[in-house]
Design a protein around this motif. Sequence first.
Motif, PDB file in Angstrom:
ATOM      1  N   THR A 141       0.862  -1.117   0.150  1.00 30.90           N
ATOM      2  CA  THR A 141       0.030  -0.070  -0.037  1.00 30.90           C
ATOM      3  C   THR A 141       0.940   1.364   0.035  1.00 30.90           C
ATOM      4  OG1 THR A 141      -0.148  -0.143   2.432  1.00 30.90           O
ATOM      5  CG2 THR A 141      -2.067  -0.869   1.095  1.00 30.90           C
ATOM      6  N   LEU A 142       1.407   1.321   1.212  1.00 36.89           N
ATOM      7  CA  LEU A 142       2.476   2.859   1.258  1.00 36.89           C
ATOM      8  C   LEU A 142       3.878   2.232   1.594  1.00 36.89           C
ATOM      9  CD1 LEU A 142      -0.320   4.466   3.466  1.00 36.89           C
ATOM     10  CD2 LEU A 142       0.114   5.131   1.132  1.00 36.89           C
ATOM     11  N   LEU A 159      -5.332 -12.392   3.740  1.00 37.46           N
ATOM     12  CA  LEU A 159      -3.903 -12.178   3.667  1.00 37.46           C
ATOM     13  C   LEU A 159      -3.128 -13.281   3.064  1.00 37.46           C
ATOM     14  CD1 LEU A 159      -3.745 -11.195   7.609  1.00 37.46           C
ATOM     15  CD2 LEU A 159      -3.780  -9.687   5.614  1.00 37.46           C
ATOM     16  N   PRO A 160      -1.852 -12.850   2.569  1.00 39.03           N
ATOM     17  CA  PRO A 160      -1.293 -11.622   2.502  1.00 39.03           C
ATOM     18  C   PRO A 160      -2.377 -10.518   1.657  1.00 39.03           C
ATOM     19  CG  PRO A 160       0.238 -13.238   1.877  1.00 39.03           C
ATOM     20  CD  PRO A 160      -1.167 -13.656   1.676  1.00 39.03           C
ATOM     21  N   GLY A 161      -2.129  -9.483   2.003  1.00 40.46           N
ATOM     22  CA  GLY A 161      -3.055  -8.339   1.376  1.00 40.46           C
ATOM     23  C   GLY A 161      -2.995  -6.951   2.052  1.00 40.46           C
ATOM     24  N   PRO A 162      -3.773  -6.192   1.559  1.00 34.43           N
ATOM     25  CA  PRO A 162      -3.740  -4.599   2.010  1.00 34.43           C
ATOM     26  C   PRO A 162      -4.709  -4.430   3.141  1.00 34.43           C
ATOM     27  CG  PRO A 162      -4.948  -4.706   0.021  1.00 34.43           C
ATOM     28  CD  PRO A 162      -4.557  -6.155   0.235  1.00 34.43           C
ATOM     29  N   LEU A 190       4.357   2.891  -5.778  1.00 36.19           N
ATOM     30  CA  LEU A 190       3.374   1.970  -5.299  1.00 36.19           C
ATOM     31  C   LEU A 190       2.025   2.430  -5.938  1.00 36.19           C
ATOM     32  CD1 LEU A 190       4.519   1.669  -1.611  1.00 36.19           C
ATOM     33  CD2 LEU A 190       5.136   0.360  -3.685  1.00 36.19           C
ATOM     34  N   PRO A 191       1.162   1.536  -6.754  1.00 34.10           N
ATOM     35  CA  PRO A 191       0.159   1.655  -7.316  1.00 34.10           C
ATOM     36  C   PRO A 191      -1.077   2.010  -6.777  1.00 34.10           C
ATOM     37  CG  PRO A 191       0.722  -0.459  -7.566  1.00 34.10           C
ATOM     38  CD  PRO A 191       1.662   0.031  -6.604  1.00 34.10           C
ATOM     39  N   SER A 192      -1.312   1.796  -5.455  1.00 35.22           N
ATOM     40  CA  SER A 192      -2.694   1.624  -4.825  1.00 35.22           C
ATOM     41  C   SER A 192      -3.116   3.061  -4.274  1.00 35.22           C
ATOM     42  CB  SER A 192      -2.539   0.525  -3.698  1.00 35.22           C
ATOM     43  OG  SER A 192      -1.722   1.136  -2.626  1.00 35.22           O
ATOM     44  N   GLY A 211      -9.572   2.498   3.758  1.00 37.51           N
ATOM     45  CA  GLY A 211      -8.358   2.159   3.142  1.00 37.51           C
ATOM     46  C   GLY A 211      -8.619   1.813   1.645  1.00 37.51           C
ATOM     47  N   SER A 212      -7.736   0.940   0.927  1.00 34.89           N
ATOM     48  CA  SER A 212      -7.812   0.681  -0.505  1.00 34.89           C
ATOM     49  C   SER A 212      -8.663  -0.509  -0.854  1.00 34.89           C
ATOM     50  CB  SER A 212      -6.432   0.691  -0.859  1.00 34.89           C
ATOM     51  OG  SER A 212      -5.303  -0.280  -0.279  1.00 34.89           O
TER      52      SER A 212
END
Length: 281
Positions: free
Chosen positions: A95-96, A152-155, A235-237, A259-260
């Motif tokens: 994410t960041l 998970l794994p994930g944002p 980062l694209p999100s 969030g995203s």
Amino acid sequence: MNFSTRLAEKLPGILPAPSSPLLRKGVSELRCFSIANHSRRLRWGLQKKMVWSLERAETCVVSNSCLVHPATEAYAQEAIEAIKSEKVIAVPTDTLYGFACDACSLEAVNRIYEIKGRKLTSPLAICVGDVLDIKRVATTNHLPHGLLDSLLPGPVTLVLQRGESSILEKSLNPGIGTIGVRVPDCEFIREVSRGSGSVLALTSANLSGDRSSVCVKDFENLWQHCAYVYDGGLLPSGRAGSTIVDLTKVGKYKIIRPGSAKQATVAILEKYLLEEEEEDR
């Protein structure tokens, strides 16, 4: 602009002028060394590496108290050693960009608070390398089987009870019985977490109250406070960060920050028959 001109502009005062016979000779020898008997594909790969190295050299001149390296497997062990030495590093996630350190080192954790200008009452999240590691730091036996592996794994940041068996130090987020846990979909930070033998404290790489960072240039003013900065590109999100969801109550969920990935997260939670917790009135 040819390679010799670019090289001279990148490193002024170190190399002779582009028109210099010495530089032409040096570049010619370099070119012969790089491409002789190689395929076109390999030549392009070497050229990209050389250009990248020039960019990194320029970066280190800007902030010579910090080293900026690519977030690749080749630099993972370096990052692991920095974590074990109670240093703060900057890393990409899914994410960041974030500041990371050993969550069990009070000195390192306090350093993150100092760098960000963050209030000590604002808790830090943690990052583990794999879903199976979550049970080392938080209570998960009340969750439906398979839910964690679906999220998970994930944002997503999962807020869970720390539990009596948590390996986390009491000095991390003192007085708070819950902990935000991440397993980012980013192999570099996961490898660092695994190799550290501990748990990473993780927070966004910015001054508190400033916008979040999606490239290393966004927090260039803070590089000097890190042992290393690891560059994973843009980062694209976007800047929304991870979706934060509270899973402390049996059969319930509560979105703390959209969030995203809110829509996808809610879809998974409801697939496992969790119900949204009603707001307190």
